[in-house]
Structures are given as C-alpha cells and as structure tokens.
Scaffold this active site. Structure first.
Site, PDB file in Angstrom:
ATOM      1  N   HIS A 106      40.077  33.633  31.881  1.00  0.00           N
ATOM      2  CA  HIS A 106      40.750  34.869  31.234  1.00  0.00           C
ATOM      3  C   HIS A 106      41.168  34.780  30.027  1.00  0.00           C
ATOM      4  O   HIS A 106      42.123  35.295  29.350  1.00  0.00           O
ATOM      5  CB  HIS A 106      42.137  35.151  32.178  1.00  0.00           C
ATOM      6  N   HIS A 180      45.007  42.497  36.971  1.00  0.00           N
ATOM      7  CA  HIS A 180      45.172  41.511  37.678  1.00  0.00           C
ATOM      8  C   HIS A 180      46.450  41.694  38.841  1.00  0.00           C
ATOM      9  O   HIS A 180      47.237  40.946  38.955  1.00  0.00           O
ATOM     10  CB  HIS A 180      45.432  40.300  37.082  1.00  0.00           C
ATOM     11  N   GLU A 318      40.421  42.631  41.596  1.00  0.00           N
ATOM     12  CA  GLU A 318      40.180  42.493  40.097  1.00  0.00           C
ATOM     13  C   GLU A 318      38.495  42.957  39.882  1.00  0.00           C
ATOM     14  O   GLU A 318      37.745  42.347  40.231  1.00  0.00           O
ATOM     15  CB  GLU A 318      40.145  40.992  39.530  1.00  0.00           C
TER      16      GLU A 318
END
Length: 353
Positions: A106, A180, A318
């Site tokens: 991420h 998320h 996601e």
C-alpha cells in the site's frame, strides 16, 4: 439530500480535520473526513428499519493517524503489494518503501489515507457528493510524476455509495487506487463475520508465493475453498487444509473478476447477513478485487465507542489492478502515461431482503 460538517479533531501536526456526513431520504448516512479521504461511517437500515454503522473505524482523527489495519482507507499511489519494493518506468528503476518484509504494501507506512485533502461539496436533489483532492508531488512515496488526484464519494437516493477516482500525471507513472473499508453487516463491533454469505464473480485468483506476491499465474477456483461463484458463508472453508489459505492466514487473495465488457462497471461481489437481512453488492470497472477476511486485526486496539475489533470481525472488498502488476507485464493496468486521464469507479449498493 443534505451534507453536514463538524470537527473531527486535530492531528499531531496541528491540522484541523473535518467530518462530512451525507444523508439520504431513506436515513442512510455516509461520513467521510478530509484527513486521508477516509470513510468513517456507513449507517444503513436492517430489514426492520434499525440503523447500524457497518464500517469499522475510529471516533476521531487521532485513530486514523495510526490506523494500522487501514479502516475506511483510501490507498495509493500503488495499493497492495510490489515485489521487492522495486519496479521500472521508462527503463528507470525505482524503489518504494519496504514495509512488508522485503516488499512494499500500500505504498509504505504513509499511504494516501494519511494526507490532508482539499474539499468540495456537491448537493443535488437525488445525491450528495464530497470531493477530496490534492497534488501528490513527484517522488512522493518513491513514485515519479506530479499526480493531480481526486476521490469523490457520492451517496445516492438508492442507498448506493459511489467512489470515483480521477488522476492525471505530468510524467509516466504507476497507479493503483483502492478503498480498504472493513464491513460487518450486523454492525461494527458486533463480532465475527464468518457467518456472512459471499458471492464473487470470478473463475480464478492470481496465484502467489508464500509472501502473497503474485507469480503471474492464475489459479482456477473450481473445486477449491476459493470458489465463491455459489454463495456460501465466509467460514465454510476458511479453515480448510489448503496452501493459499494457510499462506494468507485466511482469505487475502486477488480475485480475477469476470467482466462482460472489460472496463465497464459491473457487479463483482455480494455480501449478505441473514439475521439483519442486510445485503451489500459491489460493482466496479477494475479487473481485480482483493478479498480479505481481516485476519490480522490484533484485538489490542479500541475502535469506535471503545469497542475491541478482533480477527475476522469484518471483510474487505478492495477493487484494484492486480497486486505486483508493476512487475508482471502480462497483468493489466497499473500504469498511466504523462497527461493521460485515469478514471475509475466502485459502487457499494446496500439493500435488505
């Protein structure tokens, strides 16, 4: 429709955060904050009209400054994993932060969920929108190009939360944006989601190594615990003696979504909770979706109202380009050229039955 605003606290850097709440005629509410463009609340009715917040998170900005699990988070410039935290653009090799062993997850410790955003409010008769924007400067997080970025959250009169992404860079660069949010349709803090039922429109997942890095191969879900083409509970197969589940400590895998028309917004998944009757459908134009059963929530940190969230108390959907797509040429997307406008949309539609 209406949008209200209130203080959400002050960051350690002295930035004043604001919480914006959109409410529709059905009583559904969605609250978002300009700190991190995070989704804070999603309040929806059950079949008897009882309202609950189905999105895990925190009561003030201080929780989102840490937010190890990534509750409600807007993630980028590159969501999910990059093998070795390295990749190439135009023959030049770049390095991102190693925050997941030797890999980047991420975009490092400070993803897009931890920056302040400029805000524009749009109120219409049948929808409300909160638009967050900022400039992600050249080499922020280790990624080239000045990236003008906008994420817009819209609540419709049909109980849809629409997330729209827009970005344009002055250099060739990489890009993979997602949200998320952690969902529990009985309400955040209500315990396990293993009895929630799930359907996913995918025939395969991207195969991974033990570090959850895609190898470039596809794994057919037929006859495996990964198959959700017929709706089943999350808990039915999560403990199966199956290597991908062992490596992920449960579900933490990218599903290769089936699209009738590639690039069009189509239904990808559905989540259903029987006791409340709440249903959430997921629509997206993205080719992939990380299905994550919140395996790594520690149970050591308080969320909203002091509630303690534990492993598998929520589920994530996601929508994304595939993990490690930057290093696997056969995988779709993940890159944009200088001046190219990137647009994408994901919709979470709530109903009861």
């Amino acid at each position: 429709m209406s949008i209200t605003r209130k203080s959400f606290g002050t960051t350690k850097a002295g930035e004043k955060a604001t919480l914006y709440t959109m409410t529709n005629a059905n009583g559904m509410k969605v609250s978002v904050t300009d700190f991190g463009a995070n989704i804070v609340e999603i309040i929806v009715p059950d079949r008897n009209g009882k309202m609950d917040d189905v999105n895990l998170g925190y009561d003030s900005v201080s929780g989102y400054e840490n937010n190890g699990p990534g509750y409600g988070s807007f993630l980028g410039r590159v969501a999910n994993r990059i093998a070795g935290a390295c990749y190439e653009v135009g023959g030049v090799r770049y390095t991102a932060e190693k925050n997941d062993g030797e890999n980047c997850l991420h975009s490092g410790a400070k993803s897009y969920n931890k920056y302040m955003y400029e805000t524009e409010l749009i109120e219409e008769e049948d929808s409300d929108s909160v638009e967050f924007s900022r400039l992600s400067p050249d080499m922020e997080q280790g990624f080239p190009g000045n990236l003008d970025l906008t994420v817009t959250y819209t609540l419709t009169g049909s109980n849809e939360l629409v997330i729209e992404y827009f970005a344009v860079s002055d250099r060739d660069t990489v890009l993979n944006l997602t949200n998320h949010s952690y969902f529990n349709l009985r309400g955040e803090g209500s315990g396990t989601v293993l009895d929630h039922k799930v359907w996913i429109n995918a025939d395969s997942i991207t195969a991974t190594d033990p570090g959850l890095i895609p190898t470039g191969e596809y794994l057919d879900v037929t006859g495996t615990p990964m198959d959700f083409r017929t709706m089943k509970t999350i808990g039915q197969d999560i403990g199966a003696d199956y290597q991908p589940l062992k490596e992920g400590f449960g579900y933490d895998h990218n599903y290769v979504l089936k699209h009738t028309t590639p690039g069009e917004v189509e239904k990808a998944a559905e989540l259903y909770e029987e006791t409340t009757g709440r249903c959430m459908e997921v629509f997206t134009d993205m080719p992939g979706m990380q299905f994550y059963s919140a395996n790594h929530i520690s149970g050591a940190e308080a969320g909203k109202g002091g509630k303690i969230y534990r492993s598998r108390d929520a589920i994530c959907f996601e929508t994304q380009f595939f993990p490690n797509t930057l290093n696997i040429p056969e995988f779709p997307g993940g890159r944009i050229s200088a001046g190219e406008e990137f647009e994408s949309a994901t919709i979470y539609r709530f109903s009861v039955r």
